[in-house]
Design an enzyme around this catalytic site. Structure first.
Site, mmCIF file in Angstrom:
data_model
loop_
_atom_site.group_PDB
_atom_site.id
_atom_site.type_symbol
_atom_site.label_atom_id
_atom_site.label_comp_id
_atom_site.label_asym_id
_atom_site.label_seq_id
_atom_site.Cartn_x
_atom_site.Cartn_y
_atom_site.Cartn_z
ATOM 1 N N GLY A 10 31.452 32.490 28.207
ATOM 2 C CA GLY A 10 32.073 33.816 28.137
ATOM 3 C C GLY A 10 33.031 33.884 26.965
ATOM 4 O O GLY A 10 33.759 32.926 26.712
ATOM 5 N N THR A 125 38.869 29.265 27.825
ATOM 6 C CA THR A 125 38.481 30.099 28.956
ATOM 7 C C THR A 125 39.655 30.968 29.381
ATOM 8 O O THR A 125 40.796 30.485 29.430
ATOM 9 C CB THR A 125 37.997 29.299 30.190
ATOM 10 O OG1 THR A 125 37.967 30.182 31.322
ATOM 11 C CG2 THR A 125 38.872 28.120 30.532
ATOM 12 N N ASP A 127 40.021 31.878 32.229
ATOM 13 C CA ASP A 127 40.316 31.486 33.613
ATOM 14 C C ASP A 127 41.384 30.394 33.723
ATOM 15 O O ASP A 127 41.926 30.176 34.794
ATOM 16 C CB ASP A 127 39.042 30.963 34.294
ATOM 17 C CG ASP A 127 37.980 32.028 34.438
ATOM 18 O OD1 ASP A 127 38.309 33.217 34.230
ATOM 19 O OD2 ASP A 127 36.829 31.698 34.750
ATOM 20 N N GLU A 221 37.916 37.598 41.710
ATOM 21 C CA GLU A 221 36.524 37.935 42.079
ATOM 22 C C GLU A 221 35.896 36.894 43.022
ATOM 23 O O GLU A 221 34.990 37.210 43.788
ATOM 24 C CB GLU A 221 35.669 38.086 40.822
ATOM 25 C CG GLU A 221 35.607 36.796 40.010
ATOM 26 C CD GLU A 221 34.890 36.921 38.680
ATOM 27 O OE1 GLU A 221 34.146 37.878 38.463
ATOM 28 O OE2 GLU A 221 35.093 36.011 37.839
ATOM 29 N N ARG A 265 41.988 52.366 47.220
ATOM 30 C CA ARG A 265 41.032 52.410 46.107
ATOM 31 C C ARG A 265 40.914 51.032 45.464
ATOM 32 O O ARG A 265 41.873 50.257 45.464
ATOM 33 C CB ARG A 265 41.495 53.392 45.024
ATOM 34 C CG ARG A 265 41.634 54.823 45.499
ATOM 35 C CD ARG A 265 40.276 55.464 45.696
ATOM 36 N NE ARG A 265 40.421 56.829 46.176
ATOM 37 C CZ ARG A 265 40.455 57.885 45.379
ATOM 38 N NH1 ARG A 265 40.362 57.747 44.074
ATOM 39 N NH2 ARG A 265 40.571 59.088 45.895
ATOM 40 N N HIS A 271 35.444 42.972 32.160
ATOM 41 C CA HIS A 271 35.478 42.408 30.804
ATOM 42 C C HIS A 271 36.593 42.967 29.934
ATOM 43 O O HIS A 271 36.818 42.450 28.838
ATOM 44 C CB HIS A 271 34.111 42.609 30.129
ATOM 45 C CG HIS A 271 33.034 41.850 30.828
ATOM 46 N ND1 HIS A 271 32.298 42.396 31.846
ATOM 47 C CD2 HIS A 271 32.603 40.574 30.697
ATOM 48 C CE1 HIS A 271 31.450 41.494 32.306
ATOM 49 N NE2 HIS A 271 31.618 40.379 31.631
ATOM 50 N N GLN A 273 39.451 42.357 30.465
ATOM 51 C CA GLN A 273 40.343 41.191 30.393
ATOM 52 C C GLN A 273 39.962 40.224 29.283
ATOM 53 O O GLN A 273 40.748 39.353 28.913
ATOM 54 C CB GLN A 273 40.303 40.410 31.728
ATOM 55 C CG GLN A 273 40.848 41.180 32.893
ATOM 56 C CD GLN A 273 40.332 40.616 34.209
ATOM 57 O OE1 GLN A 273 40.980 39.800 34.824
ATOM 58 N NE2 GLN A 273 39.157 41.041 34.653
HETATM 59 O O1 F6P Z 1 34.359 31.986 32.750
HETATM 60 C C1 F6P Z 1 34.974 33.099 32.251
HETATM 61 C C2 F6P Z 1 34.547 34.346 32.990
HETATM 62 O O2 F6P Z 1 35.248 35.406 32.394
HETATM 63 C C3 F6P Z 1 34.754 34.304 34.515
HETATM 64 O O3 F6P Z 1 36.053 34.611 34.917
HETATM 65 C C4 F6P Z 1 33.752 35.319 34.978
HETATM 66 O O4 F6P Z 1 33.322 35.073 36.297
HETATM 67 C C5 F6P Z 1 32.614 35.123 34.047
HETATM 68 O O5 F6P Z 1 33.165 34.599 32.848
HETATM 69 C C6 F6P Z 1 31.845 36.391 33.799
HETATM 70 O O6 F6P Z 1 31.039 36.202 32.708
HETATM 71 P P1 F6P Z 1 29.884 37.171 32.182
HETATM 72 O O7 F6P Z 1 30.022 38.481 32.879
HETATM 73 O O8 F6P Z 1 30.094 37.263 30.719
HETATM 74 O O9 F6P Z 1 28.616 36.471 32.500
#
Ligand code: F6P
Length: 341
Positions: A10, A125, A127, A221, A265, A271, A273
């Site tokens: 990502g 990352t 994350d 998530e 809500r 994305h 982020q």
């Molecule tokens: O690993 C980074 C990250 O942004 C995670 O937080 C997320 O679950 C994942 O990538 C989503 O990635 P993509 O939608 O690009 O496949």
């Protein structure tokens, strides 16, 4: 030396700052040459490359995304992948690689080094879940974006006397949720590391309404209810075996509304982020990682990754970095819990 550079997984604000630092110091101080491989491991696998000289990195420090493109290609899932990479880099006259990525990209970097292809890794990352480094660049930017969103959602939630659930990224680690939730004064923060009791969440929400505040619930998530499972967007696996998560925010909002009778809500930040310009902190960290990565390559420290320990950049074995994910420890979560309800 002729060094191939690639960005995998990502994307993440700060990738271009790493590339710039690697090339600036690599050319200016050491006289090395560079080749940019497109889209992560797909580049060396398919011999898809582009020039990467000083002119190519002008003005990229502040730009989000990656000028090299990214993908989740796993060469070890492709028949003859290793041999193809070996042949392609020899044909291009590439002596070594600098791979910028997360656990998956660096896991491949580790295996390639074991298989005789020299690689230095740079951790990336949003994350912040990579072992062996205190922080990864991109995380600070993601937290800033999520915090700003929480601040904005707070005022509209107050006006309408609603609960708002904010779903942030974080598959297995809740660092973004924890930090943005703390910074934004969330009513509840839910992370993958700690299965949550939906009855307790509804109780916190009720209590916050009683205090005349609109509750903001920040959920990663990958968070799961104690009696449930991860909410999947699709069950399809990518090349590294990851499912696509998404939907826990919507589920929570519906459940909170049903249990409290208060309008709720969900907002999924997704994305947003990962996009846009990196914060100053991430630009500096990414730049320092780049400078130290080219030093490591120049020294022939193959199989290592640059890492932040305290305020120092050090080299650690790739194996250490990819051994296990850095998740939110119980005591850090307990700090946030003081503010719940
Ligand atoms: O690993 C980074 C990250 O942004 C995670 O937080 C997320 O679950 C994942 O990538 C989503 O990635 P993509 O939608 O690009 O496949």
């Amino acid at each position: 030396m002729r060094i191939g550079v690639l960005t995998g997984g990502g994307d993440c604000p700060g990738l271009n700052a790493v590339i710039r630092a690697v090339v600036r110091k690599g050319v200016g101080t050491y006289g090395h040459e560079f080749v940019g491989f497109r889209d992560g491991w797909r580049g060396p696998l398919e011999s898809d490359s582009r020039p990467l000289g000083l002119a190519d990195i002008e003005g990229i420090l502040t730009r989000g995304g990656t000028i090299l493109g990214s993908s989740r290609t796993n060469p070890y899932k492709i028949d003859g992948g290793l041999e193809r990479i070996r042949e392609n880099i020899v044909a291009l006259g590439v002596d070594a690689l600098i791979a910028i990525g997360g656990e998956d990209t660096l896991g491949v970097a580790k295996r390639l080094t074991d298989d005789g292809i020299p690689v230095v890794g740079v951790p990336k990352t949003i994350d912040n879940d990579l072992g062996a480094t205190d922080y990864t660049f991109g995380f600070d930017t993601a937290v800033m974006i999520a915090t700003e969103a929480i601040d904005r959602l707070q005022t509209t939630a107050e006006s309408h006397h609603r609960a708002v659930v904010v779903e942030v990224m974080g598959r297995h680690a809740g660092w973004i949720a924890l930090h943005s939730g703390l910074a934004g004064g969330a009513n509840v923060i839910l992370v993958p590391e700690r299965p949550f009791d939906i009855g307790q969440v509804a109780e916190h929400v009720r209590h916050r309404f009683e205090q005349q505040y609109a509750p903001i619930i920040v959920v990663a998530e990958g968070a799961v209810p104690t009696d449930g499972a991860e909410v999947l967007h699709s069950g399809e696996l990518d090349a590294f075996g990851h499912v696509r998560l998404g939907g826990i925010g919507q589920w929570l909002a519906a459940e909170i509304e049903r249990r409290t009778g208060r309008e709720s809500r969900a907002v999924v930040l997704g994305h947003v982020q990962r996009g846009g310009t990196p914060t100053a902190y991430d630009r500096v960290l990414a730049t320092r990682f780049g400078l130290h990565a080219i030093d490591a390559a120049h020294d022939g420290a193959w199989g290592t990754m640059v890492a932040l320990v305290g305020t120092d950049i050090v080299r650690v074995p790739l194996e250490e970095a990819t051994r296990e994910l850095k998740t939110v420890p119980a005591d850090r979560y307990a700090e946030a819990e003081v503010f719940f309800g």
